[in-house]
Structures are given as C-alpha cells and as structure tokens.
Design an enzyme around this catalytic site. Structure first.
Site, PDB file in Angstrom:
ATOM      1  N   ASP A 237      11.943  43.041 137.380  1.00 21.89           N
ATOM      2  CA  ASP A 237      11.049  42.847 136.230  1.00 21.89           C
ATOM      3  C   ASP A 237      11.106  41.397 135.758  1.00 21.89           C
ATOM      4  O   ASP A 237      12.136  40.939 135.270  1.00 21.89           O
ATOM      5  CB  ASP A 237      11.470  43.782 135.095  1.00 21.89           C
ATOM      6  CG  ASP A 237      10.447  43.854 133.970  1.00 21.89           C
ATOM      7  OD1 ASP A 237       9.483  43.078 134.000  1.00 21.89           O
ATOM      8  OD2 ASP A 237      10.626  44.681 133.066  1.00 21.89           O
ATOM      9  N   HIS A 334       0.194  48.379 138.052  1.00 24.69           N
ATOM     10  CA  HIS A 334       0.585  47.512 136.934  1.00 24.69           C
ATOM     11  C   HIS A 334       0.456  46.042 137.300  1.00 24.69           C
ATOM     12  O   HIS A 334      -0.025  45.239 136.489  1.00 24.69           O
ATOM     13  CB  HIS A 334       2.026  47.840 136.528  1.00 24.69           C
ATOM     14  CG  HIS A 334       2.512  47.052 135.350  1.00 24.69           C
ATOM     15  ND1 HIS A 334       2.082  47.296 134.060  1.00 24.69           N
ATOM     16  CD2 HIS A 334       3.374  45.988 135.264  1.00 24.69           C
ATOM     17  CE1 HIS A 334       2.671  46.446 133.227  1.00 24.69           C
ATOM     18  NE2 HIS A 334       3.449  45.641 133.923  1.00 24.69           N
TER      19      HIS A 334
END
Length: 426
Positions: A237, A334
């Site tokens: 991330d 995403h």
C-alpha cells in the site's frame, strides 16, 4: 554420604557494565529473585561507566523547524497517534496562541530528547525515560472551528470548506473534525504515548480532547530491505505515492509562497479518515479475486497488466488486455479508479497507519486504516479521487468510512516562532 569439602571460590573480578548486562540476561528470573542487594552492588560497580550509545532507532532525530512541518515527508514511523481537540468556552485568540506556543516548545524539546529528560516534560510517569527521540515527529493542524472561536473567520482558507458527503460514508461526528489536530509519529510506542500525555497536560483549561486514534506500521528493520508497507488486507500500500524527488511534488503537496492565504505558505492540507476494513469478508475471498479487486498481485504488488516479470514499481498499463481480450486490470479495480490518469492528474501523499481496536459486537475485527492524505488543495487532490472511488471502486464492498476530518497544517515554524504564529499574530 558426606560431600567432599570444596576449596574457597576465587574472588570474582569487578563487574563492567557489559559483563553485568550479559550476566543479568543469563540469570533471568533467578537474578530478579536476589532482590535489592544485587541491585545495589550492580549500581556501585557500574555507576562510573559511560552509558551505552543508543541504537540507530533510538537516536534518530527529526527536525521540528523548517519550511514545512515535520510528519509530512518524514519517513513513516512504526507507531502513530492522531488526536483532535476542541477549544474550551472562553478560549479566544490570545489563549490559543499561548497554547500553541506551549505545544511548540514541548514538541521541539521532546523531538530532541525523547524521554531522556523525564520529569521536566509534564507527567512524571517515566514511561519513556530511557528512550531517545526514536524519530518522534509532532504535527499541528487547524480545523474550521478554530477560526470562529478565535475571531479569524476572515482568514480561513477557502480550501478548508467542508468536504462533500460521499454515498459510502457512515461518519461518526464524535470521532470527526475538531478545532486543533495533532499527529504524533515515533518508532517507539512509549515515546509516542509519552508525547501525547505531555501535550494533553499542556492544554490546561484551554482545550479538551475530542477524539484520539492509535495506529501502527511495520517496525524499521523488520524486513531484509526497505519495502513499501502492507495494510491489514495484506496488500502492498503506497506504491504510487508522489515522491519528493519528482519535479511537481511541492506543487501538489504544499501551498506555495504567495498562495492564499499567505499564512499557509509552506503548509499543506490533511484529510483524515478512519476506514474500517471488513477483514473477515476479505480474508474469505480467494486471492485471485482479491487481486482483481485491487488490480495488483498480492505477493509483490506488481500490476496485473505487467506480466510475470513486472515488479511493484512497473507502471500499470490501463489499456492492456489479457489472453481473452478482457482488460488486464478490471474497470472497477482500485488501482484503475484511483490512478491520476483517470482523475485529471489529481494526486495526494498518503501517509497512513493501520489500527486494531478489538472486536465489534458481532465478533468481527474493528480494524483498518487511519488514512492521512496530504495535498496543496483537497478540492483538487482528495475530493475528485474520492468521488471517483465512491462511484465505482470494487474495494468499496470491503471497507467503511467511519470518521473524517480536514485540517489546515501551516508551514513549519522559523527560529523563535510557534506553529500558527503567522495566523494568530499576523
């Protein structure tokens, strides 16, 4: 049977600090059982020895003063505390200035010394007494309420107007917003805890705590080489975060000199969101489907469009097709929906902490991400990206936005200044 008589034991040599520490580690619980006498002898044997140097984790210092406040481009620490305060009734501009001066002085001192000065820094619990700075950073921001309470509504930035409501929001107002915002980061949890305790003590009657959130990240040195952190879904991330080395980094993240308002020069805007992850549902989803939701391989963060030789830092190819002719990265993945290329170039610096606050009534984990996003203007950074995510992000089925705040974070203080002085005394 009588035991054979033993010769007197030779006299033990004087203990050095290193030998004492080694002996104590070997003795374990037995050494603890010897009580105060051993402690007194050890102190007598070592009180003149120089203290051992702190390791690299403990000794690392972050500068409090500068063009920008710390905690924005500061390397992400292992422990974080986010807290918001509301000014008390009767606290006006003068009292707020005095509070921020106290907070600035305290933050600078703690960031220089960590817990080694102990009692002079407020609550004398000694919780961080042996620790160094441990990369401690303390960042201060202002919410909309501060401007009304201090009579400075005419100096409130236009960029600080309320964020729009998004369809997926389920926000708790008691854990959102606030007049003053504090971000604390450190590579030692006791140092971070101590810093918050001291700052709370410094508020006196000027403000009260509105909400507090505590988070964590991977500890420095836990991996064989520096790596992009993973979130609680196990996903790498932060790969596409803007980097300070990029030519347009400052333009995207910081308010320029000559920008509006002038007191925000060198500052930034922080969007804070508590995002709970539906981890039981996510963990029950097959890995290949998780990868389709994100658009990256779970093992190494490489985009699904890059083939077997792709790495985490391979640019996603949003036009790539798989062997069946379908998009290699799904239309609602995403990484596609959040990409600057699909949001008019909108970008923000994400600097988040994970959190785990136990279990909910249904037994599911109350865990997720304390999302902190930095940008020069949230109306061109966070807002367009979140609008796009709100309208068609596959990840939305696995997350819940439960708290939110937007804060103006002024530039770093110069020598002799406190944070916000250019606003409150300008």
């Amino acid at each position: 049977m009588p035991q054979k008589a033993q010769s007197p034991a030779p006299r033990a040599p004087a203990l050095s600090r290193r030998r004492l520490i080694g002996a104590a580690g070997a003795a374990g619980a037995t050494g603890l059982a010897l009580g105060g006498t051993t402690g007194a002898l050890a102190h007598a044997a070592t009180e003149d020895d120089p203290p051992p140097a702190l390791s690299s984790v403990g000794s690392t210092r972050v500068a409090f003063r500068g063009t920008h406040q710390c905690g924005i481009t500061t390397p992400l620490q292992a422990h974080g505390v986010l807290a918001a305060f509301d000014l008390a009734p009767g606290t006006g501009r003068k009292q707020t200035a005095a509070l921020l001066r106290r907070w600035s002085d305290t933050a600078e001192r703690l960031m220089s010394t960590g817990g080694t000065e102990g009692a002079p820094d407020g609550p004398a619990s000694g919780v961080a007494l042996d620790a160094g700075p441990c990369s401690l950073s303390v960042t201060f921001g202002f919410g909309r309420g501060l401007f009304a309470r201090t009579g400075l509504t005419d100096r409130m930035p236009d960029a600080l107007r309320p964020l729009p409501r998004f369809t997926a929001d389920a926000l708790d107002p008691e854990r959102s917003d606030g007049d003053l915002w504090v971000q604390i980061g450190a590579d030692d949890s006791l140092v971070a805890f101590h810093a918050l305790r001291v700052l709370r003590a410094e508020t006196g009657d000027a403000a009260r705590l509105r909400w507090q959130m505590t988070g964590f990240n991977r500890t420095p040195g836990a991996t064989a080489r520096p790596m992009t952190p993973r979130n609680l879904m196990g996903q790498v991330d932060g790969t596409n975060n803007p980097k300070p080395s990029e030519e347009d980094f400052d333009r995207r993240i910081f308010v320029p000199d000559g920008g509006e308002p002038d007191w925000m020069a060198g500052g930034s805007y922080a969007v804070v969101r508590r995002i709970r992850m539906l981890l039981d549902s996510w963990d029950g989803t097959p890995v290949d489907q998780q990868e389709q939701v994100i658009g990256r391989r779970k093992s190494d963060g490489a985009p699904l469009s890059g083939g077997p030789r792709a790495t985490e830092h391979t640019d996603p190819d949003l036009d790539a097709r798989d062997s069946s002719g379908a998009p290699a990265i799904a239309g609602d993945a995403h990484v596609r929906v959040a990409a600057p290329a699909t949001n008019g170039g909108a970008a923000m610096l994400r600097r988040a902490f994970s959190f785990h606050d136990g279990l909910l009534e249904d037994g599911s984990p109350d865990a997720g991400l304390l999302f902190v996003a930095w940008q020069a203007d949230p109306l061109t950074g966070f807002v367009p990206v979140q609008r796009k995510l709100d309208s068609g992000d596959a990840l939305s089925a696995f997350i819940r936005h439960e708290a939110s705040g937007l804060f103006a974070v002024p530039g770093g203080p110069a020598k002799g200044e406190y944070v916000g002085q250019r606003l409150l005394e300008g």
